[in-house]
Structure formats: structure tokens, C-alpha cells
Write an enzyme that holds these catalytic residues in place. Structure first.
Site, mmCIF file in Angstrom:
data_model
loop_
_atom_site.group_PDB
_atom_site.id
_atom_site.type_symbol
_atom_site.label_atom_id
_atom_site.label_comp_id
_atom_site.label_asym_id
_atom_site.label_seq_id
_atom_site.Cartn_x
_atom_site.Cartn_y
_atom_site.Cartn_z
ATOM 1 C CB SER A 124 -85.684 116.285 37.021
ATOM 2 O OG SER A 124 -86.929 116.348 37.651
ATOM 3 C CG HIS A 145 -81.745 113.830 35.326
ATOM 4 N ND1 HIS A 145 -81.553 115.081 34.807
ATOM 5 C CD2 HIS A 145 -83.094 113.652 35.364
ATOM 6 C CE1 HIS A 145 -82.725 115.639 34.553
ATOM 7 N NE2 HIS A 145 -83.666 114.796 34.867
ATOM 8 C CD GLU A 157 -78.352 116.436 33.167
ATOM 9 O OE1 GLU A 157 -78.283 117.400 32.399
ATOM 10 O OE2 GLU A 157 -79.018 116.468 34.226
ATOM 11 C CG ASN A 195 -84.087 120.563 33.479
ATOM 12 O OD1 ASN A 195 -84.535 120.689 32.336
ATOM 13 N ND2 ASN A 195 -84.470 119.591 34.279
#
Ligand code: NAD
Length: 507
Positions: A124, A145, A157, A195
Site C-alpha cells: 500500500s 493494490h 489500483e 492514499n
């Protein structure tokens, strides 16, 4: 046609923790033969047993056919040594988040699996480019991901490092689709898409808390009213302050300490003090049996919304909605508002006072610029049509008279809002937060991390945002977002609020 087709590939999942178990479940339910490996003895078998129980639960609820559950469980084989996985055509790695561990693992795997086997990492936060460094065939390594919980979260992702073969990324993209996920391509950069773009959702709240602009429950109420499923404070409490702080810190460090991503003192203090959120019983809020959530400060609007003359200023859908609300508010008194579509600002002129939609400037600045003492600014309502009772932040200019202090709130209430007082800060809560989310997304697109469509899908599916940053932008304007950012920049100085060149080009 892509030469790599993974839709029937035998899969090896390495790491049988939360993520690995979820990935194994999804792959098995999609019909793949799945081997599951973990260095902790018995972990893979435990994960399989737990997964069987989960699927049984779905069967009991009538959400899954009994034979489909049994078949999925039967497709999963825990293995005790990696050597048993020589036949894998796809490896998905979900081991501990450490570069050295992941590198060593992939190097070892390269000596075991076939030349055409695709290697995917669920990291991540670690650079996919860095994980591939030292591999004999770095082109076959790609980020895949997933989000937690894997069986429920739709987003994947697909992260390409500098050496990732585009055909490999495309094959993972197609595979994620076949697994009923929504894949989005991303370039390996700190935080990838979700993120990274989500940072301001937490950061702007922490900045408001640092300067005591509002209580957590006020900020949460404003952003929930704007459509976010959880307010930033309750969300950080759920994620855990330690985890949230660690992600922020890693994005900050990975960006060479760019001030835009600077962590907050507010959060550091909480982490240091063990106030980690739900899991420790206390974060921004207290948790436990019998603990009631803190009440919202009831907005003061005791005085009736009185006036002799009301004019709605501004053009566009939001001004139209304000006009409709003002018309409803005044209908009982037998008169209606006037309209000034040419005005440079949006909001209400109430006799000599002004209720102004935030353009990023503080009420004090707007008051000084207009040469009017009785000014209040209100936050940007995100969803149209306006919903009655929507919590909305407002701030009154310090130079305003006592009567306008109550009248400003009374007028917002008369328009149908639940007004929540905030200290006089630039961009209030929603406008400031959304402008920064849009700005971050714009920079991500500028840097080729993702497309605007990819960013929108990622934020809606990865963190349940009510709309994507570029959808917000379409309903606002690049000029409007830049205005808020420039007001913030002027107010606070420093790098944090610098405007993305991508947005400037749009304006
Ligand atoms: P976890 O701690 O639940 O599981 C990790 C598992 O890997 C453990 O069972 C551990 O025994 C095993 N392991 C460690 N080193 C190993 C090795 N060399 N070979 C085989 N097994 C090994 O962790 P998790 O939350 O499932 O996270 C795994 C990966 O997924 C990490 O890279 C993490 O950053 C990433 N990720 C986590 C989340 C999340 O919300 N938890 C979300 C997206 C991605």
C-alpha cells in the site's frame, strides 16, 4: 489482443493475513486454483478454515449457493513451502509491509516459477519500482493494490513501476475486472491514488483543530452534510491515529518533506499519548459502553430572520437554489427577494448586511473589501438541490454588530440550513477541504499518476467519497477552487496551499 491472459491462471497468494486471505477468497470464488502460503506455520490453513466459515455464513444468509461455497473452498490449497508453487502463473504477494522482505521474496520466487508467471504486490505504500529492483525480469512485477475488506471493496489500483511491462499491467487490469472489481491504472508514486488524494481530508481538519476553529463534531457534521459517509474525525478514530499518522508520515517523507503533506502536531500528541481512536477507547471521541457521542453545538438563531429588503446575489445553480430558498422563507410575509445576477459575489444581501458564500477569504477580509461591517460568510453547500436541515458552517466578521451575529445564523436557518458557527478561518470546512482534494487530484493527473476518470473512480470506490474530485470541479469551477486555494495560501503562506499548474491551465 494482450498476449497475457490471467483469467484462468493458477494463483499463488503469499501472506495469509487479512489481505492475503481476502485475495485468496476472491480468486477462488472467481474459479482459480489458489495456493496459499505464509511463513507462520499453520497460518494458511487457519485462513482457509476462517474463509470456509465466512462463506458458510453467506450460505446461511442465502447470499451464496452451498455448492459455490464448497467449490471455492475446495480450490484453495494451503502449502507449507514455496517450492510447491512452481506451477503458478500469477503470484499475489500480501506479506508484511517491508521493502527488504518483499524484495527477497520476489527474488526467491523468480527462481521457482516459470518465465511467464506474473508477479503482483499488494503493497500500500512501497514503490513498485523499488520492489522490482534487482529482479531478473523486473517487467513482470506490478502493483495490485486491493482495499480492505477485499471481498467487499471494488477498487483495485493497478500500479506500474518504471520497468513494469504495460502488457503485464493490462493483464492485471483485465483480471481485476474478471474478479468483478473496478481497476484503475496508477503510476508508482507515494500513496498511489487513494492514499495520496485523501490526505487533505484529514490534514485540513487537523489544521482547523490546531487553531481551535471548531470542535471535531462540528467539522464531522459539516463534511457529512456534504455527503461524506464519515466525518474525518470519526474516520481517523476508526482507522486508528497510529495507522493514519504512519501513512501521512510515509507520504510526507517520500515527498522529500514537501510541506503540503506535513503531519499534524495535534495527531502526533494523540499518538504519543495512546489516544488511538476506537481501539484504545479514546481518540477525538470517547468510546465504550454508555458513552454518548458529544452533542452538536446548537446554532444560535433565536432572533427571527427579519428584513425590509433581501437581494439574492450571483448567477448559476447555487444562487438559483438560494433564491428559491429565500422565496420560500419570505412567502409567509407576503413578499420575495430581488435578484442581482451581475453581482461579483454569491449570497444574500439583507438590508445593509451581507451573507456571502465563501470564496476563501475570511469574513473579516470580505468585510474590509466591501467596506461593510455586517458580513458573515457561509460554507459551500456541495449537493444540489439543497436539503433542508443541512449542517453548514458560517463565520461572522469580528467587526459585525451584535444584532447581525444572531441575524446571520437566523437567515441561514430561514434558508433551510442548520448553521454551525466556526472561527473566522479561510474557506471554512467544506470549501477548504474540497478545494484541497481537487488540488491534490489535479497534481496527481499533472504527474501522470492517474487520469481524472481514474481519480474519480478511485476516490468513490476506495474511500466512499460521494463524488470524485473532478466531478466536484465540474460543478464548481477551476477559478473558484483556485480562489479558495489562493486565499488559504495568502493567509497561511508556505508551500501547503500552492495551486496545481493543472488547475491553472483549466482556469
Ligand atoms: P497481516 O499482518 O494481516 O498479514 C501479513 C501476513 O504475512 C502474516 O500472516 C505474516 O505471517 C505473513 N508473512 C510475513 N512475512 C512473510 C514472508 N516472507 N512470506 C510469507 N508470509 C509472510 O497484514 P495485511 O494487513 O494483510 O497486509 C499485507 C500487505 O497488504 C501489506 O503489504 C500491506 O501494506 C498491504 N495492504 C494492507 C491493507 C490493510 O488495510 N490491512 C490494505 C491494502 C494493502
Amino acid at each position: 489482443m494482450n498476449p497475457i491472459d490471467l483469467r484462468h491462471a493458477p494463483v499463488l497468494v503469499v501472506g495469509a493475513g487479512i489481505m492475503g486471505a481476502g485475495i485468496a477468497q476472491v480468486a477462488a470464488q472467481a474459479g482459480h486454483a489458489v495456493q496459499l502460503f505464509d511463513t507462520r506455520e499453520g497460518a494458511a490453513a487457519e485462513a482457509k478454515a476462517k474463509l470456509a466459515a465466512t462463506l458458510d455464513g453467506l450460505v446461511a444468509k442465502g447470499k451464496l449457493a452451498p455448492d459455490a461455497a464448497a467449490a471455492a473452498v475446495a480450490r484453495i490449497t494451503p502449502i507449507a513451502a514455496l517450492e510447491e508453487a512452481r506451477g503458478a502463473a500469477l503470484v499475489v504477494e500480501a506479506v508484511v509491509e517491508r521493502l527488504d522482505v518483499k524484495r527477497t521474496l520476489f527474488k526467491q520466487l523468480e527462481t521457482l516459477v516459470g518465465e511467464r508467471c506474473v508477479l503482483a504486490t499488494n503493497t500500500s505504500s512501497i514503490s513498485v519500482t523499488a520492489i522490482a529492483n534487482g529482479l531478473a525480469q523486473p517487467g513482470r512485477l506490478v502493483g495490485m493494490h486491493f482495499f480492505n475488506p477485499v471481498p467487499l471493496m471494488k477498487l483495485v489500483e493497478v500500479v506500474s513501476g518504471l520497468q513494469t511491462d504495460p502488457a503485464v499491467a493490462e493483464a492485471i487490469f483485465e483480471l481485476a475486472r474478471a474478479w468483478s472489481k473496478t481497476p484503475v491504472h496508477a503510476k508508482s508514486t507515494p500513496g498511489f491514488i487513494v492514499n495520496r488524494i485523501a490526505r487533505p481530508y484529514y490534514a485540513e481538519t487537523l489544521a482547523l483543530l490546531l487553531e481551535q476553529a471548531a470542535e471535531p463534531q462540528v467539522i464531522d457534521a459539516c463534511l457529512k452534510a456534504a455527503g461524506f459517509r464519515m466525518g474525518p474525525c470519526e474516520l481517523i478514530d476508526l482507522i486508528g491515529h497510529d495507522t493514519n499518522f504512519a501513512v501521512t508520515q510515509s507520504v510526507y517523507e517520500a515527498n522529500f518533506f514537501d510541506k503540503r503533506y506535513q503531519p499534524s502536531l495535534v495527531q502526533r500528541e494523540m499518538v504519543d499519548g495512546g489516544l488511538l481512536g476506537r481501539k484504545s477507547g479514546r481518540g477525538f471521541y470517547r468510546y465504550g459502553e454508555g458513552v454518548k457521542p458529544p452533542a452538536l453545538p446548537v446554532a444560535v438563531h433565536a432572533a427571527p430572520a427579519t428584513a425590509h429588503e433581501v437581494t439574492v446575489h450571483g448567477d448559476g445553480p447555487l444562487a438559483d437554489a438560494l433564491e428559491a430558498a429565500a422565496t420560500r422563507a419570505l412567502a409567509g410575509q407576503g413578499w420575495g427577494p430581488a435578484r442581482d445576477r451581475e453581482s461579483a459575489w454569491t449570497g444574500l444581501r439583507v438590508d445593509g448586511a451581507r451573507l456571502v458564500l465563501t470564496d476563501g477569504r475570511t469574513a473579516q477580509q470580505v468585510s474590509a473589501a466591501m467596506g461593510v461591517a455586517d458580513v458573515a460568510v457561509f460554507d459551500r453547500p456541495l449537493g444540489l438541490p439543497l436539503q433542508p436541515g443541512t449542517a453548514l458552517a458560517y463565520a461572522v466578521a469580528p467587526q459585525a454588530g451584535e444584532s447581525w451575529r444572531t441575524q446571520a445564523a437566523a437567515w441561514l436557518a430561514a434558508l433551510g440550513f442548520a448553521p454551525l458557527p466556526l472561527a473566522d478561518t479561510p474557506g471554512l470546512v467544506v470549501a477548504r477541504t474540497v478545494a484541497m482534494l481537487v488540488n491534490e487530484a489535479a497534481d496527481a493527473v499533472l504527474q501522470g499518476v492517474c487520469t481524472p476518470e481514474g481519480a474519480d473512480a478511485a476516490m468513490k470506490l476506495g474511500v466512499n467519497y460521494p463524488a470524485g474530485p473532478f466531478e466536484w470541479l465540474a460543478h464548481w469551477s477551476a477559478g473558484g477552487v483556485i480562489g479558495v486555494l489562493e486565499a488559504l495560501d495568502l493567509h497561511y503562506r508556505g508551500e501547503r496551499y500552492r495551486v496545481s499548474p493543472w488547475l491553472r491551465r483549466r482556469a
